[in-house]
Design an enzyme around this catalytic site. Structure first.
Site, PDB file in Angstrom:
ATOM      1  N   ASP A  89     108.936 -65.474  47.682  1.00  0.00           N
ATOM      2  CA  ASP A  89     110.086 -65.868  48.750  1.00  0.00           C
ATOM      3  C   ASP A  89     111.459 -65.630  47.906  1.00  0.00           C
ATOM      4  OD1 ASP A  89     111.904 -66.443  50.528  1.00  0.00           O
ATOM      5  OD2 ASP A  89     111.786 -68.312  50.725  1.00  0.00           O
TER       6      ASP A  89
ATOM      7  N   LYS B 219     121.404 -60.999  47.316  1.00  0.00           N
ATOM      8  CA  LYS B 219     120.649 -60.371  48.473  1.00  0.00           C
ATOM      9  C   LYS B 219     121.537 -59.978  49.608  1.00  0.00           C
ATOM     10  CE  LYS B 219     116.856 -62.051  51.234  1.00  0.00           C
ATOM     11  NZ  LYS B 219     115.769 -63.390  51.614  1.00  0.00           N
TER      12      LYS B 219
ATOM     13  N   GLU C  17     110.021 -62.777  56.577  1.00  0.00           N
ATOM     14  CA  GLU C  17     109.808 -64.104  56.300  1.00  0.00           C
ATOM     15  C   GLU C  17     109.539 -65.219  57.243  1.00  0.00           C
ATOM     16  OE1 GLU C  17     113.987 -64.517  54.875  1.00  0.00           O
ATOM     17  OE2 GLU C  17     113.595 -63.544  53.061  1.00  0.00           O
TER      18      GLU C  17
ATOM     19  N   ASP D 152     114.085 -69.565  61.712  1.00  0.00           N
ATOM     20  CA  ASP D 152     114.383 -69.456  60.197  1.00  0.00           C
ATOM     21  C   ASP D 152     115.894 -69.029  59.859  1.00  0.00           C
ATOM     22  OD1 ASP D 152     114.190 -68.995  57.730  1.00  0.00           O
ATOM     23  OD2 ASP D 152     112.773 -67.230  57.505  1.00  0.00           O
TER      24      ASP D 152
END
Length: 600
Positions: free
Chosen positions: A7, A68, A172, A196
């Site tokens: 992850d 990211k 994810e 999420d």
């Protein structure tokens, strides 16, 4: 050879592996199961994880985080421009690619986001290898469900630079659904909504789970919404407050901004369990201290628009799935930001006070699901993974630009993948001998408002009146979401094709190979530093052991003085050279000198 699931998060990363019939979350060398996605460059070494995060206030211009948020984006992206104003490090424009300059080993270096992400991925790889006792190359890397093709490809490139064979990618929230489903092993069919909300991205996915079969019905999200944005709101609030109190504007003071961000993040975390949090920074600017606080109510008010956006996404995803909210059996919370009480309160109210599921660790669930998926791709020979099936969807519509520059959708969003779709095209002019096909993804009517994926040309079309030249176009998306487009002219059979992988702004094969070589240099240097540190510790330990044993052994006064002089000399030499690049031969020579004296 084992496979791992990683992850790769905006704020934190996590790695897991499936073995002995279960998924194991792997702790790093400090014993923590999540690792900060930070990379710091000092004068003599590169730090990744906790050590890098600890360096952020003192070495803010060379400590990189939230990378990211840059990966797969262009420099002129409004979100990139907004983020750079609040970061301690700089981001420069290189042909509209965002790149990060740092000082390392007294030299100026420039890195692209893929390289920095690769350093975090390599840390996860090393963590797994230390735990498993084996070399690891095969991995599944997770991506936000709403990542576009450029962001997915850039993440895959980062994996390649890190020395990983990326055997698959998984969204994810889908990975979290796998973790939830395998944990519960639902016998009856259940509609599960995965909410999420992490440090930098937000996804909602609705999954139908039956036993070990997972069918994604719809997904939605925002690749630029998460805990970092909530931190930014607090930073902006205290910038304004500090200016009102002391007349000092810290907006352009990167050191002050960085120090303020650290305490704002701490305050946000505290407000998940308390109704008040202090925000204090000594000598923030101009000799003035920041002495303030924030209430949970004020924090919620500052971020209400962000919180509301998450709920709007839930509603839209339900609409796309065709499932009424009354037919959602479970709402599962994933991501560290779901600990915020107001978000839970809004979700509970929307779902008529249904109990939200917190049975899986919000920080570890995504890596857990990725590891299970990785195992299924390679062997899957385990009773726990029997009958494992996973069907995901594409998050954004994909199509061809029409003559009026409108988006001609070929594969609508939330189509199950892998998938193939054919589309017929015809010439627009008399005697047209070639056709340029431009591929886009997005939901807007005009292509200029969508994301350009790539273009290619098919030539050799036999001359004919307009509309009589025929071309068939095949769109194919694999299970990892990688798009391949092929065009075939009907009469001659001429064909042309493109794998959407290297459009403008992405890394070329040559650039990736160069970065792999650079990564290998870093690996070698890190190993040298590790060996040097080990040798220095061994020399120091030996010096102290000689000092301790001197009283236990019969020695003449002259021998004691000689030994003590050598021990003192070595300890002083170690002290002044701890941060300098000492040759291994010098360390070995020093140890040999002391050993010779002691043995004599």
């Amino acid at each position: 050879m084992p496979t791992i699931g990683i992850d790769l998060g905006t704020t934190n990363s996590c790695v897991a592996a499936f073995r002995n019939g279960r998924v194991e979350i792997i702790a790093n060398d400090r014993g923590n199961r999540v690792t900060p996605s930070y990379v710091s460059f000092t004068m003599d070494e590169r730090l990744v994880g906790e050590a890098a995060k600890e360096d952020v206030t003192s070495n803010y211009t060379n400590t990189l985080c939230q990378i990211k948020r840059l990966i797969g984006r262009t420099y002129d992206d409004p979100s990139v421009q907004a983020d750079t104003k609040l970061w301690g490090f700089s981001v420069i424009d290189d042909d509209n690619k965002p790149k990060i300059p740092v000082i390392h080993s007294y030299k100026s270096n420039i890195f692209c986001p893929e390289q920095i992400s690769a350093m975090v991925l390599e840390e996860m790889k090393n963590t797994a290898e230390a735990f498993l006792g084996e070399t690891v190359t095969d991995a599944v890397i997770t991506v936000p469900a709403y990542f576009n093709d450029a962001q997915r490809k850039a993440t895959r490139d980062a994996g390649e630079i890190a020395g990983l064979n990326v055997i698959g990618m998984i969204n994810e929230p889908t990975a979290a659904a796998v973790a939830y489903g395998l944990d519960r092993q639902c016998k009856s069919e259940r509609n599960v909504l995965i909410f999420d909300l992490g440090g930098g991205t937000f996804d909602v996915t609705i999954v139908e789970i039956k036993g070990r079969k997972f069918f994604v019905k719809a997904t939605g999200g925002d690749t630029h919404l998460g805990g970092e944005d909530f931190d930014n709101k607090l930073v902006e609030h205290f910038i304004s407050e500090f200016k009102q109190q002391h007349g000092e504007n810290i907006s352009d003071n990167k050191r002050a901004l960085n120090r303020l961000r650290v305490v704002c993040e701490e305050a946000k975390r505290k407000l998940s369990s308390s109704t008040q949090a202090k925000v204090q920074v000594d000598a923030l600017q101009g000799g003035y201290d920041l002495r303030s606080g924030i209430s949970r109510a004020k924090f919620e008010n500052l971020n209400f628009d962000y919180f509301k956006r998450t709920l709007d996404t839930v509603k839209n995803t339900l609409t796309d799935s065709g499932i009424e909210k009354e037919n959602i059996d479970d709402v599962v919370l994933v991501g560290g930001s779901t600990r915020i009480p107001k978000i839970r309160e809004m979700l509970e109210k929307f779902f008529d006070y249904m109990e939200l599921k917190r049975t899986i660790n919000p920080d570890e669930a995504v890596a857990y699901g990725a590891a299970a998926y990785a195992f299924s791709l390679v062997t899957g020979k385990d009773t726990v993974m029997e009958e494992f099936v996973l069907q995901d969807v594409i998050p954004l519509s994909i199509g061809i630009e029409n003559k009026s520059r409108e988006m001609g959708v070929i594969i609508p969003r939330n189509t199950t993948i892998p998938t193939k779709k054919w589309n017929n095209r015809q010439t627009l002019k008399d005697n047209q001998e070639k056709m340029i096909l431009k591929i886009f993804e997005g939901e807007r009517a005009l292509t200029k408002e969508n994301h350009f994926l790539g273009a290619f040309t098919i030539s050799g079309i036999p001359p004919a009146p307009r509309k009589e030249g025929k071309v068939r176009v095949l769109f194919e998306i694999n299970a990892s979401g990688i798009l391949h487009v092929k065009a075939i002219e009907k009469i001659t059979g001429n064909s042309s094709e493109i794998t959407i992988a290297r459009d403008k702004g992405r890394l070329s094969e040559r650039e990736i190979k160069q970065m792999v070589r650079e990564a290998e240099k870093f690996r070698q240097k890190d190993e040298e530093l590790k060996q040097r540190s080990k040798a220095m510790n061994a020399l120091e330990d030996f010096a102290y052991s000689v000092k301790d044993k001197m009283s236990q052994k019969y020695l003449t006064t002259r021998q004691k003085e000689s030994l003590m002089s050598k021990v003192t000399e070595i300890l002083h030499w170690l002290d002044i050279n701890k941060k300098e690049p000492v040759e291994m031969s010098h360390l070995e020579a020093k140890k040999k000198e002391l050993e010779q004296l002691w043995n004599d």
